[in-house]
Design a protein around this motif. Structure first.
Motif, PDB file in Angstrom:
ATOM      1  N   UNK A  69     -45.684 -51.197  -7.445  1.00 50.09           N
ATOM      2  CA  UNK A  69     -46.744 -51.180  -6.436  1.00 50.09           C
ATOM      3  C   UNK A  69     -46.162 -50.817  -5.076  1.00 50.09           C
ATOM      4  N   UNK A  70     -45.006 -51.396  -4.766  1.00 51.28           N
ATOM      5  CA  UNK A  70     -44.294 -51.099  -3.527  1.00 51.28           C
ATOM      6  C   UNK A  70     -42.849 -50.800  -3.898  1.00 51.28           C
ATOM      7  N   UNK A  71     -42.453 -49.556  -3.724  1.00 51.31           N
ATOM      8  CA  UNK A  71     -41.112 -49.131  -4.127  1.00 51.31           C
ATOM      9  C   UNK A  71     -40.111 -49.541  -3.056  1.00 51.31           C
ATOM     10  N   UNK A  72     -39.623 -50.765  -3.158  1.00 52.71           N
ATOM     11  CA  UNK A  72     -38.715 -51.292  -2.144  1.00 52.71           C
ATOM     12  C   UNK A  72     -37.412 -50.507  -2.069  1.00 52.71           C
ATOM     13  N   UNK A  73     -36.900 -50.095  -3.216  1.00 49.13           N
ATOM     14  CA  UNK A  73     -35.681 -49.303  -3.215  1.00 49.13           C
ATOM     15  C   UNK A  73     -35.851 -48.004  -2.448  1.00 49.13           C
ATOM     16  N   UNK A  74     -37.019 -47.383  -2.594  1.00 47.93           N
ATOM     17  CA  UNK A  74     -37.305 -46.148  -1.867  1.00 47.93           C
ATOM     18  C   UNK A  74     -37.407 -46.422  -0.373  1.00 47.93           C
ATOM     19  N   UNK A  75     -38.048 -47.514  -0.003  1.00 48.28           N
ATOM     20  CA  UNK A  75     -38.184 -47.836   1.416  1.00 48.28           C
ATOM     21  C   UNK A  75     -36.814 -48.041   2.065  1.00 48.28           C
ATOM     22  N   UNK A  76     -35.893 -48.653   1.323  1.00 42.93           N
ATOM     23  CA  UNK A  76     -34.535 -48.800   1.849  1.00 42.93           C
ATOM     24  C   UNK A  76     -33.852 -47.444   1.976  1.00 42.93           C
ATOM     25  N   UNK A  77     -33.970 -46.628   0.940  1.00 38.61           N
ATOM     26  CA  UNK A  77     -33.301 -45.326   0.936  1.00 38.61           C
ATOM     27  C   UNK A  77     -33.770 -44.440   2.083  1.00 38.61           C
ATOM     28  N   UNK A  78     -35.062 -44.474   2.374  1.00 39.52           N
ATOM     29  CA  UNK A  78     -35.607 -43.617   3.422  1.00 39.52           C
ATOM     30  C   UNK A  78     -35.092 -43.985   4.814  1.00 39.52           C
ATOM     31  N   UNK A  79     -34.502 -45.180   4.930  1.00 38.76           N
ATOM     32  CA  UNK A  79     -33.963 -45.609   6.218  1.00 38.76           C
ATOM     33  C   UNK A  79     -32.441 -45.517   6.282  1.00 38.76           C
TER      34      UNK A  79
END
Length: 281
Positions: free
Chosen positions: A91-101
């Protein structure tokens, strides 16, 4: 009569949740793809022996010696404690949110098997691979093959693996089988699923490898494991169970971040955390 109505309500709830899981994977995929596109990243499909794995990478590839790969958590593995999801796309791709930063070097994001895929790309997607066999040899091999493809794309020689939640287990198990990983970082990582299932009185993850059992292969890799002080899912006890497997002079660093839980506030604070979590390039 109350028992009857309670049973009806429970059945309706399960049906509703099941229906949502059937219609929502596309929405979840588009949400993550849109978020990535806004940051100048694109989706890739990486074929492996048993699965097709999704990755997100910057639109412009810059070759470099080091590549940091962020590995996603378990996603929507279960609808209820007794009902497995038919699609583990988070639902919320936390790994992606970290990677994008990530800003200290080249970075890429790797989803888990069967997340974000549809149609022919769902080959091999049996429910066991996001439930009891989520850390199986097949899953670890596929993740490592996908990382090989990412490494080639960026011309990298060395890897830093970052795993969120269950992705921490994947990162550790992949690192234990490679010679090019120079740092292992986990965020709320499930590093000893035997300790985790016992703590939460869950069924054992039969068919899954356990990162804690791979301590000998991991003892020479610099590691940092971050735990939220308010995390009730992956607790300090789980991290310490993993850490205790290592000789006293080789135990990896475990750092508790006060006021963080399993989700909050990793993504929000990741830029500042990154300043000390990663070695200088």
């Amino acid at each position: 009569m109350l028992t009857f109505f309670a049973g009806v309500l429970t059945s309706l709830l399960i049906l509703l949740l099941t229906a949502c899981s059937n219609i929502s994977p596309e929405i979840r995929r588009v949400h993550s793809e849109t978020k990535a596109a806004m940051q100048g990243w694109q989706m890739l499909h990486l074929p492996t022996t048993d699965f097709v794995l999704v990755a997100f990478v910057p639109n412009t590839t810059v070759l470099g010696k080091k590549l940091t790969v962020y590995i996603e958590g378990d996603g929507l593995a279960w609808i209820t404690p007794a009902l497995a999801s038919d699609d583990p796309t988070p639902r919320q791709a936390m790994g992606l949110e970290l990677a994008l930063q990530h800003s200290t070097s080249n970075a890429a994001y790797l989803a888990r098997p069967c997340q974000f895929v549809s149609g022919a790309a769902r080959r091999g997607c049996e429910v066991g691979y996001w439930t009891g066999q989520r850390f199986s040899p097949q899953v670890i091999a596929a993740s490592s093959q996908a990382i090989d493809a990412l490494k080639l794309r960026f011309g990298a020689k060395q890897l830093i693996l970052v795993g969120y939640s269950g992705g921490g287990a994947i990162a550790a198990l992949v690192a234990a089988r490679r010679s090019d990983v120079i740092r292992l970082v986990t965020v709320a990582g499930n590093l000893d699923h035997q300790a985790w299932t016992m703590q939460h009185q869950l069924a054992p993850l039969t068919g899954s490898l356990n990162p804690a059992d791979a301590w000998q292969a991991l003892q020479s890799i610099p590691q940092l494991h971050l735990i939220g002080g308010k995390d009730r899912n992956i607790t300090l006890e789980v991290a310490n169970a993993y850490r205790a497997r290592f000789p006293s002079d080789l135990q990896p660093e475990v750092r508790v971040i006060p006021n963080f839980d399993h989700r909050c506030c990793w993504a929000q604070q990741w830029p500042s955390i990154s300043e000390w979590a990663f070695p200088l390039n």
